[in-house]
Design an enzyme around this catalytic site. Structure first.
Site, short mmCIF file in Angstrom:
data_model
loop_
_atom_site.label_atom_id
_atom_site.label_comp_id
_atom_site.label_asym_id
_atom_site.label_seq_id
_atom_site.Cartn_x
_atom_site.Cartn_y
_atom_site.Cartn_z
N LYS A 23 64.20 53.99 22.76
CA LYS A 23 64.03 54.86 23.93
C LYS A 23 65.32 54.83 24.74
CE LYS A 23 60.06 55.32 26.17
NZ LYS A 23 59.51 56.65 25.83
N1 PMP Z 1 57.26 59.97 21.28
C1 PMP Z 1 58.14 59.99 22.31
C2 PMP Z 1 59.35 60.83 22.20
C3 PMP Z 1 57.89 59.23 23.45
O1 PMP Z 1 58.74 59.24 24.47
C4 PMP Z 1 56.71 58.46 23.52
C5 PMP Z 1 56.42 57.65 24.75
N2 PMP Z 1 57.04 56.41 24.68
C6 PMP Z 1 55.84 58.46 22.42
C7 PMP Z 1 56.15 59.23 21.31
C8 PMP Z 1 54.60 57.61 22.42
O2 PMP Z 1 54.96 56.26 22.39
P1 PMP Z 1 54.03 55.12 23.00
O3 PMP Z 1 52.70 55.30 22.37
O4 PMP Z 1 54.68 53.87 22.58
O5 PMP Z 1 54.00 55.33 24.45
#
Ligand code: PMP
Length: 306
Positions: A159
Site C-alpha cells: 500500500k
Molecule cells: N484493494 C485495494 C486497492 C485496497 O486499497 C484495499 C484496501 N486496503 C483492498 C483491496 C482490500 O484490502 P483489505 O481487505 O486488506 O482492506
C-alpha cells in the site's frame, strides 16, 4: 466520518492540529507519493471482559505495513512490529471511539531529490469513527477504461500512496458516469482485478469466486472471506475471471476493511448492464463476517482487544 482528537506521532500522543502532524512541501513523500499506509478497523465488542473494542486482524495489517515499507527500502522509524501494534492500540484508546478506522501512515523525510536513500520513516497514526463506506443495499458499478497498474510497475501487494492515483482516477471516471464505484481490469491481460479500494467476489450457485491474485492487492478481508466461506460450507475458488462472466454470475459483492461486505446491485461491462437481483449468499457471508469482527464467532485470534 469523525476524526479523532489525538494522533500518535513518533512515539508521542499529540493533538490533531499539532504542527508535528504537518508535512513540509519539500517532503519526499509529498513530492513523489512515497508514503506507505494501512487501513484497519476496530469494532465494539459488547460485554467483553478483555476490553470494549477489538482491532480486527491487527497483526496482518502491521505485517503488510512493514512489507510496504520494505518495498520502499525503508524501515518504520526504527520501530518494531510490536511497538507499532501497541501504538495503534494506544491511538484507539486515547481517542475513545468504540468503533472506527485507523490510518497509520509512514512518510519519508525532507528534500526533493528523488533518491529515497536511507530516509528514516516518520510514523503517524490517526483514528476515526467511521460507519459504512459504501452505503445502502447494493452499489452500482461500472468497468472503467482505466486499468490497474501493471504488476511490473509496482508491488501490487504494497500500500504505497503514489500508486493510489490509479484508484483515484478510476473512481472519478465511475462517479462521472453516475456510478458508485469502479471495477478495474488488470493491465496485463484485461481480466477482472478489483475496485478502487476493495476486492471483488462473485457468487454462482453455492460457489464463491474471486479473481486470482497477482495483478492487484489481495486484501486481508478477501482472505478472511475465503476462510469463512470454506468453514461455512461454501465452495471457494480463486481463478481468472473474464469480464464477460459478469453477466453469468448470480451475485457480486465488494470486500475490504473499509467497505466490509458491500453487495453490488449492477455492473456495467462493455455496453451491457448485469443487474444482481438477489444477495442471498452475499448477506449470509456478510452476517458471518460481521459476527466474526464483533467476536461472536470463532477466530478470536483475529481480535486484539483494546
Ligand atoms: N484493494 C485495494 C486497492 C485496497 O486499497 C484495499 C484496501 N486496503 C483492498 C483491496 C482490500 O484490502 P483489505 O481487505 O486488506 O482492506
Amino acid at each position: 466520518m469523525e476524526r479523532g482528537e489525538y494522533i500518535w506521532k513518533d512515539g508521542k500522543i499529540i493533538p490533531w492540529d499539532d504542527d508535528r502532524a504537518k508535512v513540509h512541501v519539500s517532503n519526499h513523500s509529498f513530492n513523489y507519493g512515497s508514503p506507505v499506509y494501512e487501513g484497519i478497523r476496530f469494532y465494539e465488542i459488547p460485554k467483553n471482559k478483555k476490553g470494549d473494542s477489538a482491532v480486527f486482524r491487527l497483526e496482518d495489517h502491521v505485517n503488510r505495513l512493514f512489507h510496504s515499507a520494505s518495498v520502499m527500502g525503508n524501515d518504520l522509524g526504527g520501530y518494531s512490529k510490536k511497538e507499532i501494534s501497541d501504538a495503534i492500540v494506544e491511538t484507539v484508546k486515547v481517542n475513545k471511539f468504540k468503533e472506527g478506522y485507523i490510518r497509520p501512515i509512514i512518510y519519508f523525510g525532507d528534500g526533493i531529490g528523488i533518491d529515497i536513500g536511507n530516509k528514516s520513516g516518520e510514523v503517524a497514526i490517526m483514528a476515526f469513527s467511521w460507519e459504512r463506506y459504501l452505503e445502502g443495499e447494493g452499489v452500482r458499478v461500472c468497468v472503467t477504461s482505466l486499468r490497474k497498474l501493471h504488476p511490473r510497475t509496482t508491488d501490487t501487494n504494497a500500500k504505497i500512496s503514489g500508486t493510489y492515483f490509479n484508484s483515484v482516477l478510476a473512481h472519478k471516471e465511475a462517479r462521472e458516469k453516475g456510478y458508485d464505484e469502479c471495477l478495474m481490469l488488470s493491465c496485463k491481460n484485461a481480466q477482472i482485478a478489483e475496485g478502487s479500494g476493495e476486492n471483488i467476489f462473485f457468487v454462482k450457485g453455492k460457489k464463491l469466486i474471486t479473481p486470482l491474485g497477482g495483478d492487484f492487492l489481495s486484501g486481508v478481508t478477501r482472505e478472511t472471506i475465503l476462510t469463512l466461506g470454506k468453514e461455512n460450507g461454501l465452495e471457494v475458488k480463486e481463478r481468472i475471471v473474464h469480464p464477460c462472466e459478469i453477466h453469468n454470475m448470480d451475485e457480486a459483492f465488494f470486500c475490504g476493511t473499509a467497505v466490509e461486505i458491500t453487495p453490488i446491485s449492477e455492473i456495467k461491462e462493455s455496453e451491457k448492464t448485469k443487474k444482481y437481483e438477489t444477495h442471498e449468499i452475499t448477506n449470509q457471508i456478510r452476517e458471518i463476517y460481521m459476527s466474526t469482527v464483533q467476536g461472536k464467532n470463532d477466530h478470536l485470534e483475529w481480535l486484539t482487544f483494546v
